[in-house]
Scaffold this motif. Structure first.
Motif, PDB file in Angstrom:
ATOM      1  N   ILE A 100     170.888  39.344  41.033  1.00 18.92           N
ATOM      2  CA  ILE A 100     170.392  38.393  42.043  1.00 18.92           C
ATOM      3  C   ILE A 100     169.299  39.046  42.890  1.00 18.92           C
ATOM      4  O   ILE A 100     168.257  38.441  43.152  1.00 18.92           O
ATOM      5  N   GLN A 101     169.521  40.297  43.280  1.00 20.95           N
ATOM      6  CA  GLN A 101     168.503  40.989  44.078  1.00 20.95           C
ATOM      7  C   GLN A 101     167.213  41.169  43.291  1.00 20.95           C
ATOM      8  O   GLN A 101     166.120  40.972  43.831  1.00 20.95           O
ATOM      9  N   TRP A 102     167.309  41.530  42.028  1.00 16.29           N
ATOM     10  CA  TRP A 102     166.105  41.687  41.197  1.00 16.29           C
ATOM     11  C   TRP A 102     165.364  40.357  41.079  1.00 16.29           C
ATOM     12  O   TRP A 102     164.149  40.301  41.248  1.00 16.29           O
ATOM     13  N   GLN A 103     166.087  39.301  40.772  1.00 15.38           N
ATOM     14  CA  GLN A 103     165.442  37.993  40.619  1.00 15.38           C
ATOM     15  C   GLN A 103     164.788  37.555  41.923  1.00 15.38           C
ATOM     16  O   GLN A 103     163.663  37.049  41.920  1.00 15.38           O
ATOM     17  N   ASN A 104     165.488  37.758  43.030  1.00 12.44           N
ATOM     18  CA  ASN A 104     164.938  37.380  44.335  1.00 12.44           C
ATOM     19  C   ASN A 104     163.685  38.188  44.670  1.00 12.44           C
ATOM     20  O   ASN A 104     162.690  37.635  45.159  1.00 12.44           O
ATOM     21  N   ARG A 105     163.733  39.489  44.420  1.00 17.80           N
ATOM     22  CA  ARG A 105     162.581  40.346  44.726  1.00 17.80           C
ATOM     23  C   ARG A 105     161.387  39.987  43.844  1.00 17.80           C
ATOM     24  O   ARG A 105     160.257  39.892  44.321  1.00 17.80           O
ATOM     25  N   MET A 106     161.651  39.773  42.567  1.00 17.88           N
ATOM     26  CA  MET A 106     160.556  39.398  41.667  1.00 17.88           C
ATOM     27  C   MET A 106     159.935  38.078  42.117  1.00 17.88           C
ATOM     28  O   MET A 106     158.718  37.944  42.172  1.00 17.88           O
ATOM     29  N   GLN A 107     160.781  37.121  42.471  1.00 15.90           N
ATOM     30  CA  GLN A 107     160.283  35.818  42.923  1.00 15.90           C
ATOM     31  C   GLN A 107     159.458  35.966  44.203  1.00 15.90           C
ATOM     32  O   GLN A 107     158.400  35.359  44.342  1.00 15.90           O
ATOM     33  N   TYR A 108     159.936  36.798  45.122  1.00 16.90           N
ATOM     34  CA  TYR A 108     159.208  37.018  46.366  1.00 16.90           C
ATOM     35  C   TYR A 108     157.823  37.599  46.083  1.00 16.90           C
ATOM     36  O   TYR A 108     156.814  37.123  46.586  1.00 16.90           O
ATOM     37  N   PHE A 109     157.782  38.643  45.273  1.00 20.34           N
ATOM     38  CA  PHE A 109     156.511  39.313  45.011  1.00 20.34           C
ATOM     39  C   PHE A 109     155.540  38.418  44.261  1.00 20.34           C
ATOM     40  O   PHE A 109     154.337  38.501  44.468  1.00 20.34           O
ATOM     41  N   ILE A 110     156.054  37.568  43.397  1.00 21.10           N
ATOM     42  CA  ILE A 110     155.174  36.647  42.672  1.00 21.10           C
ATOM     43  C   ILE A 110     154.677  35.539  43.597  1.00 21.10           C
ATOM     44  O   ILE A 110     153.517  35.149  43.543  1.00 21.10           O
ATOM     45  N   ASN A 111     155.547  35.044  44.479  1.00 19.16           N
ATOM     46  CA  ASN A 111     155.162  33.960  45.393  1.00 19.16           C
ATOM     47  C   ASN A 111     154.316  34.436  46.570  1.00 19.16           C
ATOM     48  O   ASN A 111     153.573  33.650  47.152  1.00 19.16           O
ATOM     49  N   PHE A 112     154.440  35.699  46.949  1.00 20.98           N
ATOM     50  CA  PHE A 112     153.753  36.220  48.132  1.00 20.98           C
ATOM     51  C   PHE A 112     153.007  37.522  47.812  1.00 20.98           C
ATOM     52  O   PHE A 112     153.321  38.580  48.360  1.00 20.98           O
ATOM     53  N   PRO A 113     152.000  37.452  46.939  1.00 24.08           N
ATOM     54  CA  PRO A 113     151.305  38.686  46.541  1.00 24.08           C
ATOM     55  C   PRO A 113     150.567  39.378  47.681  1.00 24.08           C
ATOM     56  O   PRO A 113     150.540  40.614  47.739  1.00 24.08           O
ATOM     57  N   THR A 114     149.982  38.617  48.596  1.00 20.42           N
ATOM     58  CA  THR A 114     149.264  39.248  49.715  1.00 20.42           C
ATOM     59  C   THR A 114     150.239  39.998  50.599  1.00 20.42           C
ATOM     60  O   THR A 114     149.975  41.128  51.028  1.00 20.42           O
ATOM     61  N   GLU A 115     151.379  39.377  50.881  1.00 21.82           N
ATOM     62  CA  GLU A 115     152.400  40.033  51.711  1.00 21.82           C
ATOM     63  C   GLU A 115     152.899  41.309  51.034  1.00 21.82           C
ATOM     64  O   GLU A 115     153.116  42.322  51.693  1.00 21.82           O
ATOM     65  N   MET A 116     153.082  41.243  49.712  1.00 24.24           N
ATOM     66  CA  MET A 116     153.538  42.415  48.982  1.00 24.24           C
ATOM     67  C   MET A 116     152.533  43.563  49.104  1.00 24.24           C
ATOM     68  O   MET A 116     152.897  44.693  49.418  1.00 24.24           O
ATOM     69  N   GLU A 117     151.261  43.269  48.880  1.00 23.92           N
ATOM     70  CA  GLU A 117     150.234  44.311  48.985  1.00 23.92           C
ATOM     71  C   GLU A 117     150.128  44.826  50.417  1.00 23.92           C
ATOM     72  O   GLU A 117     149.957  46.027  50.646  1.00 23.92           O
ATOM     73  N   PHE A 118     150.225  43.924  51.377  1.00 27.62           N
ATOM     74  CA  PHE A 118     150.150  44.308  52.789  1.00 27.62           C
ATOM     75  C   PHE A 118     151.267  45.288  53.142  1.00 27.62           C
ATOM     76  O   PHE A 118     151.017  46.343  53.725  1.00 27.62           O
ATOM     77  N   ILE A 119     152.505  44.958  52.771  1.00 27.32           N
ATOM     78  CA  ILE A 119     153.634  45.807  53.158  1.00 27.32           C
ATOM     79  C   ILE A 119     153.567  47.150  52.427  1.00 27.32           C
ATOM     80  O   ILE A 119     153.973  48.176  52.962  1.00 27.32           O
TER      81      ILE A 119
END
Length: 196
Positions: free
Chosen positions: A86-105
């Motif tokens: 569940i954590q992997w799926q959630n993290r993957m979904q987050y990073f795919i949906n929010f690429p700018t936020e991922m790069e920013f953090i």
């Protein structure tokens, strides 16, 4: 004093992230942000005390968003393989949906601005992931490891796949795209490494 405008504040935050991702912290300034958001610098100071306040609050906001997404439908009482999946799926979904936020953090992770985020993560993530690890060890579903070793084995493979996905290539593949099948294949290997 002018009233706060939620849409304007949201635009300011989004443009701040975009500038930092594109130009780094050295290329970020309040005047550059004001121009990008089509507001006056004075408008930005309605919402933030100064540049440092803006960046710190932005880091915390993105970190909380990431934490909340990561822990969606997750419980520390879950069996280890289900909880990690569940954590992997959630993290993957987050990073795919929010690429700018991922790069920013990722950029912010190696700055002094991230110190407050680290404290929040330690307190809040620790209060959920610590019991998850302990319960999994007690149920003999996870080998006993220092948290840092567990974290490195449990999540570094996922983060590396996500980096390849955003680069669009890996060391041997000029066109790389992460899919569920590849993610699950990698997760199975991680589970095998972490289970007794």
């Amino acid at each position: 004093m002018r009233p706060r405008d939620e849409n304007k504040e949201l635009l300011i935050r989004q443009k701040a992230m975009e500038i930092i991702v594109k130009h780094g912290l050295d290329g970020f300034s309040i005047s550059k942000l004001a121009k990008a958001a089509n507001v006056s610098p004075a408008t930005i100071y309605i919402y933030y005390k100064d540049k440092d306040d803006l960046i710190t609050k932005l880091c915390l906001e993105v970190a909380w968003q990431m934490i909340n997404c990561s822990l969606k439908d997750f419980s520390p009482e879950m069996d280890f393989d289900i909880g990690l999946r569940i954590q992997w799926q959630n993290r993957m979904q987050y990073f795919i949906n929010f690429p700018t936020e991922m790069e920013f953090i990722e950029i912010m992770r190696y700055t002094n601005y991230y110190e407050e985020v680290s404290r929040a993560l330690t307190t809040n993530f620790g209060s959920v992931l610590g019991p998850f690890m302990e319960n999994s060890i007690q149920k003999k579903q996870l080998i006993s490891l220092p948290f840092e070793v567990y974290w490195s084995v449990a999540f570094a493979p996922l983060y590396q796949l996500i980096k390849y996905h955003y680069q669009g290539s890996s060391h041997v593949n000029s066109t790389f795209k992460l899919d569920d099948k590849m993610m699950m294949q990698t997760l199975e290997l991680v589970l095998k490494a972490l289970k007794p």
